[in-house]
Design a protein around this motif. Structure first.
Motif, PDB file in Angstrom:
ATOM      1  N   UNK A  71       0.829  -1.213   0.000  1.00 40.04           N
ATOM      2  CA  UNK A  71       0.000   0.000   0.000  1.00 40.04           C
ATOM      3  C   UNK A  71       0.865   1.266   0.000  1.00 40.04           C
ATOM      4  N   UNK A  72       2.020   1.180   0.680  1.00 41.08           N
ATOM      5  CA  UNK A  72       2.861   2.378   0.788  1.00 41.08           C
ATOM      6  C   UNK A  72       3.391   2.847  -0.564  1.00 41.08           C
ATOM      7  N   UNK A  73       3.525   1.930  -1.526  1.00 39.94           N
ATOM      8  CA  UNK A  73       3.979   2.366  -2.856  1.00 39.94           C
ATOM      9  C   UNK A  73       2.800   2.538  -3.826  1.00 39.94           C
ATOM     10  N   UNK A  74       1.756   1.736  -3.645  1.00 32.97           N
ATOM     11  CA  UNK A  74       0.670   1.765  -4.639  1.00 32.97           C
ATOM     12  C   UNK A  74      -0.299   2.937  -4.448  1.00 32.97           C
ATOM     13  N   UNK A  75      -0.442   3.403  -3.208  1.00 36.25           N
ATOM     14  CA  UNK A  75      -1.294   4.585  -2.995  1.00 36.25           C
ATOM     15  C   UNK A  75      -0.712   5.813  -3.695  1.00 36.25           C
ATOM     16  N   UNK A  76       0.599   6.118  -3.476  1.00 44.16           N
ATOM     17  CA  UNK A  76       1.162   7.270  -4.184  1.00 44.16           C
ATOM     18  C   UNK A  76       1.121   7.098  -5.700  1.00 44.16           C
ATOM     19  N   UNK A  77       1.310   5.854  -6.174  1.00 40.75           N
ATOM     20  CA  UNK A  77       1.242   5.625  -7.622  1.00 40.75           C
ATOM     21  C   UNK A  77      -0.159   5.988  -8.136  1.00 40.75           C
ATOM     22  N   UNK A  78      -1.184   5.474  -7.463  1.00 42.74           N
ATOM     23  CA  UNK A  78      -2.563   5.752  -7.886  1.00 42.74           C
ATOM     24  C   UNK A  78      -2.853   7.239  -7.863  1.00 42.74           C
ATOM     25  N   UNK A  79      -2.417   7.895  -6.808  1.00 43.05           N
ATOM     26  CA  UNK A  79      -2.670   9.334  -6.706  1.00 43.05           C
ATOM     27  C   UNK A  79      -1.918  10.114  -7.777  1.00 43.05           C
ATOM     28  N   UNK A  80      -0.706   9.668  -8.061  1.00 39.70           N
ATOM     29  CA  UNK A  80       0.095  10.357  -9.074  1.00 39.70           C
ATOM     30  C   UNK A  80      -0.604  10.294 -10.448  1.00 39.70           C
ATOM     31  N   UNK A  81      -1.031   9.087 -10.819  1.00 39.23           N
ATOM     32  CA  UNK A  81      -1.664   8.949 -12.141  1.00 39.23           C
ATOM     33  C   UNK A  81      -3.009   9.670 -12.171  1.00 39.23           C
ATOM     34  N   UNK A  82      -3.691   9.646 -11.038  1.00 40.80           N
ATOM     35  CA  UNK A  82      -4.983  10.354 -10.965  1.00 40.80           C
ATOM     36  C   UNK A  82      -4.779  11.854 -11.219  1.00 40.80           C
ATOM     37  N   UNK A  83      -3.798  12.416 -10.533  1.00 38.73           N
ATOM     38  CA  UNK A  83      -3.544  13.854 -10.667  1.00 38.73           C
ATOM     39  C   UNK A  83      -3.050  14.170 -12.087  1.00 38.73           C
ATOM     40  N   UNK A  84      -2.225  13.279 -12.622  1.00 36.27           N
ATOM     41  CA  UNK A  84      -1.755  13.483 -13.996  1.00 36.27           C
ATOM     42  C   UNK A  84      -2.947  13.559 -14.957  1.00 36.27           C
ATOM     43  N   UNK A  85      -3.897  12.648 -14.780  1.00 34.79           N
ATOM     44  CA  UNK A  85      -5.076  12.622 -15.649  1.00 34.79           C
ATOM     45  C   UNK A  85      -5.887  13.898 -15.530  1.00 34.79           C
ATOM     46  N   UNK A  86      -6.064  14.372 -14.305  1.00 33.38           N
ATOM     47  CA  UNK A  86      -6.846  15.600 -14.095  1.00 33.38           C
ATOM     48  C   UNK A  86      -6.100  16.788 -14.711  1.00 33.38           C
ATOM     49  N   UNK A  87      -4.784  16.811 -14.538  1.00 31.01           N
ATOM     50  CA  UNK A  87      -3.994  17.914 -15.090  1.00 31.01           C
ATOM     51  C   UNK A  87      -4.117  17.940 -16.614  1.00 31.01           C
TER      52      UNK A  87
END
Ligand SMILES: Cc1cc2nc3c(=O)[nH]c(=O)nc-3n(C[C@H](O)[C@H](O)[C@H](O)COP(=O)(O)OP(=O)(O)OC[C@H]3O[C@@H](n4cnc5c(N)ncnc54)[C@H](O)[C@@H]3O)c2cc1C
Length: 395
Positions: A361-377
């Motif tokens: 979870x410690x690596x996959x949560x930031x990954x998910x958030x990163x791609x989510x923010x990238x998509x919104x951007x």
């Protein structure tokens, strides 16, 4: 592929894993965990072979690597090469082009390649997981047919509408992002030859005011790669206020806001209105695609993110955890990464499921958030969506 006998839990029994959801995420996790010696069963609610939404996919590095490592025929062998990206102006002329070789594949091909690699006897179709309970030692899973199963690890790969996630995280529900994609596929032989030639070797974009249209070639509906038998996959993104969405997709407002709606067929009335707008707003090649597609589909874009992915012996992965905007083309590669990393953490924790899930979870949560923010951007830059801008930090 046979189980690797080397990996077992602390009692020297293969770790028993149940995966809820047998699409991309579930299959990649199933294959990755079998490779390290787990005993994996997948439960997929749909009774038949999954049918694609008729859409294509851009092959990402993670998927390519996964195919290579698991001895699945290379993605180039089942995809179509796009040599460059080309950006059009409204008059159809090319305003920017760049050599960016990419392999385009159809969702069906990816799915079938993965599905063929997972044993039939462990893939249970037409049976749905309806609930679970866990204690320190195991997870008890309830199936729709009334059966109960026990496992050491339950992986929830059920998509954005996941019932298990709702049981774990009441507040994590998909939110409509303020825009939709119209999408369709069309046989290349149906297009005017000059248009087919203009689009064939390229990933074509039109970025208009508050909209984007894209098009690329994918294999034919049975995987054909021969010239004349392939299909063009196109999408047209544009904003639709939430008040107007119910009419467009034939659902009431509450449903639109509260639930994830994958896609719907376009009604005649809406189709007619949109034809007029296509003429006004799209370059001629996109109008041509739009007009010749008999049954375009409409897909409202939703956002979903979770604050946690690990819950004792249960975890959320793929679209069930983070629903990513399509401009990133990262939905499938994110699911693949979730799967590979989970196998790695389980191996490192020597089968201690709870410890492994915590580290994962410690690596996959930031990954998910990163791609989510990238998509919104990316969508904000195109004037799509109603989301606030984010500052992007690398995970
Ligand atoms: C039928 C289908 C067609 C798709 N077609 C495309 C496409 O053409 N192009 C594209 O880019 N993306 C497509 N997607 C989405 C794409 O697969 C995902 O965005 C991404 O690959 C992440 O996959 P996932 O496995 O996390 O989620 P999903 O692919 O959404 O799969 C979730 C799976 O879980 C099953 N499920 C849900 N609830 C339960 C339950 N309680 N018990 C058991 N099973 C359950 C669903 O039936 C589904 O098969 C499609 C998804 C599906 C399900």
């Amino acid at each position: 592929m046979s189980d690797n006998q080397g990996f077992a839990d602390r009692n020297s029994q293969p770790l028993r894993v149940i995966i809820s959801g047998g699409s991309m995420g579930g299959l990649c996790a199933g294959l990755a965990l079998r490779r390290i010696g787990c005993h994996v069963r997948i439960f997929e609610q749909l009774p038949d072979v999954l049918q694609s939404w008729g859409a294509g996919s851009v092959v990402q590095l993670e998927m390519d690597r996964f195919f290579f490592e698991y001895g699945i025929p290379a993605t180039e062998a089942v995809g179509v090469l796009s040599e460059k990206q080309q950006f059009l102006s409204i008059d159809g002329s090319i305003i920017w082009e760049e050599a960016t070789p990419q392999v385009m594949i159809s969702w069906d091909m990816l799915y079938h390649q993965l599905r063929k690699s997972f044993p039939n006897e462990l893939y249970h179709q037409g049976n749905k997981i309806v609930g679970f309970e866990q204690n320190d030692n195991c997870v008890k899973v309830r199936l729709e047919d009334g059966q109960e199963e026990e496992c050491d690890l339950l992986i929830e790969a059920e998509s954005a509408s996941s019932a298990i996630r709702q049981q774990l995280l009441l507040d994590a529900v998909p939110q409509y992002a303020g825009y939709v994609a119209w999408r369709g596929t069309i046989d290349e032989s149906v297009l005017v030859p000059e248009v087919a030639e203009f689009l064939a070797h390229n990933f074509t974009f039109y970025n208009g005011p508050n909209m984007q249209a894209i098009c690329y070639l994918v294999p034919g509906s049975n995987g054909e790669l021969e010239v004349g038998k392939r299909r063009f996959n196109w999408l047209w993104y544009f904003n639709v206020p939430v008040e107007e969405l119910p009419e467009l997709i034939g659902n009431d407002r509450e449903v639109v806001q509260k639930f994830y709606l994958p896609q719907a067929e376009v009604t005649e009335k809406v189709m007619h209105q949109r034809h007029v707008e296509a003429k006004k707003f799209l370059p001629a090649v996109f109008q041509h695609l739009f007009e010749l597609t008999e049954k375009p589909l409409i897909q409202p874009i939703y956002d979903l993110s979770v604050p946690r992915m690990a819950f004792g012996r249960v975890c959320l992965m793929g679209d069930a955890a983070f629903l990513i905007r399509p401009h990133t083309d990262a939905g499938t590669s994110k699911a693949v990464t979730n799967a590979i990393e989970l196998a790695q953490e389980l191996q490192e924790a020597r089968g201690n499921v709870v410890e492994a899930l915590k580290s994962w979870e410690m690596t996959q949560l930031p990954l998910g958030n990163y791609v989510r923010v990238l998509g919104v951007t990316l969508s904000n830059r195109l004037g799509l969506s109603n989301s606030p801008s984010f500052v992007l930090h690398h995970p």
